[in-house]
Write a protein that holds these residues in place. Structure first.
Motif, PDB file in Angstrom:
ATOM      1  N   LYS A 162     -11.292   4.104   2.995  1.00 14.79           N
ATOM      2  CA  LYS A 162     -11.488   3.443   4.285  1.00 14.79           C
ATOM      3  C   LYS A 162     -12.691   2.504   4.217  1.00 14.79           C
ATOM      4  O   LYS A 162     -13.763   2.884   3.749  1.00 14.79           O
ATOM      5  CB  LYS A 162     -11.671   4.476   5.395  1.00 14.79           C
ATOM      6  N   LYS A 163     -12.483   1.289   4.689  1.00 17.04           N
ATOM      7  CA  LYS A 163     -13.544   0.293   4.758  1.00 17.04           C
ATOM      8  C   LYS A 163     -13.601  -0.249   6.182  1.00 17.04           C
ATOM      9  O   LYS A 163     -12.647  -0.118   6.937  1.00 17.04           O
ATOM     10  CB  LYS A 163     -13.274  -0.851   3.770  1.00 17.04           C
ATOM     11  N   GLY A 214      -6.402   4.274  -0.347  1.00 13.90           N
ATOM     12  CA  GLY A 214      -6.927   5.561   0.095  1.00 13.90           C
ATOM     13  C   GLY A 214      -8.387   5.552   0.500  1.00 13.90           C
ATOM     14  O   GLY A 214      -8.923   6.577   0.935  1.00 13.90           O
ATOM     15  N   ARG A 272     -10.129  -0.654   7.904  1.00 15.14           N
ATOM     16  CA  ARG A 272      -9.042  -0.905   6.949  1.00 15.14           C
ATOM     17  C   ARG A 272      -9.032   0.173   5.882  1.00 15.14           C
ATOM     18  O   ARG A 272     -10.087   0.637   5.439  1.00 15.14           O
ATOM     19  CB  ARG A 272      -9.242  -2.283   6.305  1.00 15.14           C
ATOM     20  N   GLU A 273      -7.836   0.576   5.464  1.00 18.11           N
ATOM     21  CA  GLU A 273      -7.707   1.533   4.364  1.00 18.11           C
ATOM     22  C   GLU A 273      -7.038   0.843   3.185  1.00 18.11           C
ATOM     23  O   GLU A 273      -5.941   0.302   3.298  1.00 18.11           O
ATOM     24  CB  GLU A 273      -6.882   2.754   4.797  1.00 18.11           C
ATOM     25  N   THR A 274      -7.726   0.866   2.046  1.00 12.24           N
ATOM     26  CA  THR A 274      -7.213   0.240   0.830  1.00 12.24           C
ATOM     27  C   THR A 274      -7.238   1.249  -0.303  1.00 12.24           C
ATOM     28  O   THR A 274      -8.306   1.761  -0.655  1.00 12.24           O
ATOM     29  CB  THR A 274      -8.060  -0.993   0.446  1.00 12.24           C
ATOM     30  N   GLU A 285       0.832  -1.202   0.000  1.00 15.10           N
ATOM     31  CA  GLU A 285       0.000   0.000   0.000  1.00 15.10           C
ATOM     32  C   GLU A 285       0.870   1.256   0.000  1.00 15.10           C
ATOM     33  O   GLU A 285       2.073   1.201   0.278  1.00 15.10           O
ATOM     34  CB  GLU A 285      -0.904   0.013   1.245  1.00 15.10           C
TER      35      GLU A 285
END
Length: 265
Positions: A202-203, A200, A196-198, A52
């Motif tokens: 956020k989930k 840019g 979680r950030e994937t 990432e």
């Protein structure tokens, strides 16, 4: 009369103790309660680490041979290793490997090869990419890639909240809770939040650890920089509304009343 008062006090203390104590069912506390359903029936949950933005990558290139010429050929592809200073700022002589910072566009500047886009790649995909490119200069190079800043944070109703560095870049949600000393008795096991950030974005997901279904979740294996939050249960939230020392005060008052009754006999 005194005996009657003593009995009343005993009854009152018993009622107070009953109110202050709570019976928590197994369904609210036990993990993995229906594990029998996954016995041989669970779809394999393969784990891959994805690079990432803002990751720190440790990349080393080694030759397949051990001659002096082999070592010279790979030298341009490795960042210089510098001695690490100790707490007083003096050099200890212990080597410290330098890392590549993945920028906000997902790129790193790699010696000789220049700028490479690495965000979104797995470690193995990056190894294959580097091996292909460096093979133009070095015969059969050996590539090693590590994520130096792989960590997860565990907050809320756990015994030791904090951020934890993960050496092998693989950790499950139960393992993260174990690092934090497990949930306290006041933590909600049926509503665990994982943020979680994937790329840019956020989930998040809420997981019920009292059921084994969460093992099939994409959040079962944590990614770098994931945040796990354990929400306090209803009893703990209600307790925060009043003085936690009240049970102690009641106990002390009960003792003082008992002493007073004995004195007045």
């Amino acid at each position: 009369m005194i005996k009657s008062n003593t009995m009343k006090i005993g009854v009152i203390c018993g009622l107070v103790a009953l109110v202050l104590s709570s019976c928590v069912s197994r369904q609210k506390l036990a993990y993995f309660q229906n594990m029998e359903r996954i016995d041989g029936n669970t779809t394999p949950n393969y784990y891959t680490t994805v690079i990432e933005n803002n990751d720190l990558l440790n990349i080393t290139v080694s030759p397949s041979g051990a001659t002096e010429m082999d070592l010279k050929l790979v030298q341009p592809f490795n960042l210089p290793v510098t001695p690490a200073p100790n707490v007083t700022g003096t050099i200890t002589g212990q080597p410290r490997l330098q890392s590549y910072l993945v920028d906000n566009k997902g790129n790193i500047d790699f010696p000789v090869l220049g700028q490479l886009h690495v965000a979104g790649l797995t470690r193995q995909a990056l190894i294959e990419l580097l091996k292909t490119r460096i093979s133009e200069y070095v015969n059969n190079p050996i590539i090693n890639v590590r994520i130096d800043n792989f960590k997860v944070s565990v907050l809320g109703e756990v015994k030791m909240p904090g951020s934890y560095q993960i050496e092998d870049e693989r950790i499950t949600l139960p393992e993260a809770l174990a690092l934090a000393g497990d949930m306290t008795i006041y933590g909600r096991r049926d509503n665990v939040l994982v943020i979680r950030e994937t790329e840019g974005i956020k989930k998040y997901a809420y997981l019920d650890l009292t059921k084994s279904d969460f093992i099939d979740s994409p959040y079962y294996y944590l990614q770098q920089n994931d945040v796990v939050y354990i929400e306090p249960n209803k009893a703990q939230m209600q307790a925060s509304a009043y003085n936690r020392n009240i049970p102690i005060f009641i106990s002390v008052a009960s003792v003082l009343i008992s002493i007073a009754i004995l004195i007045t006999k």
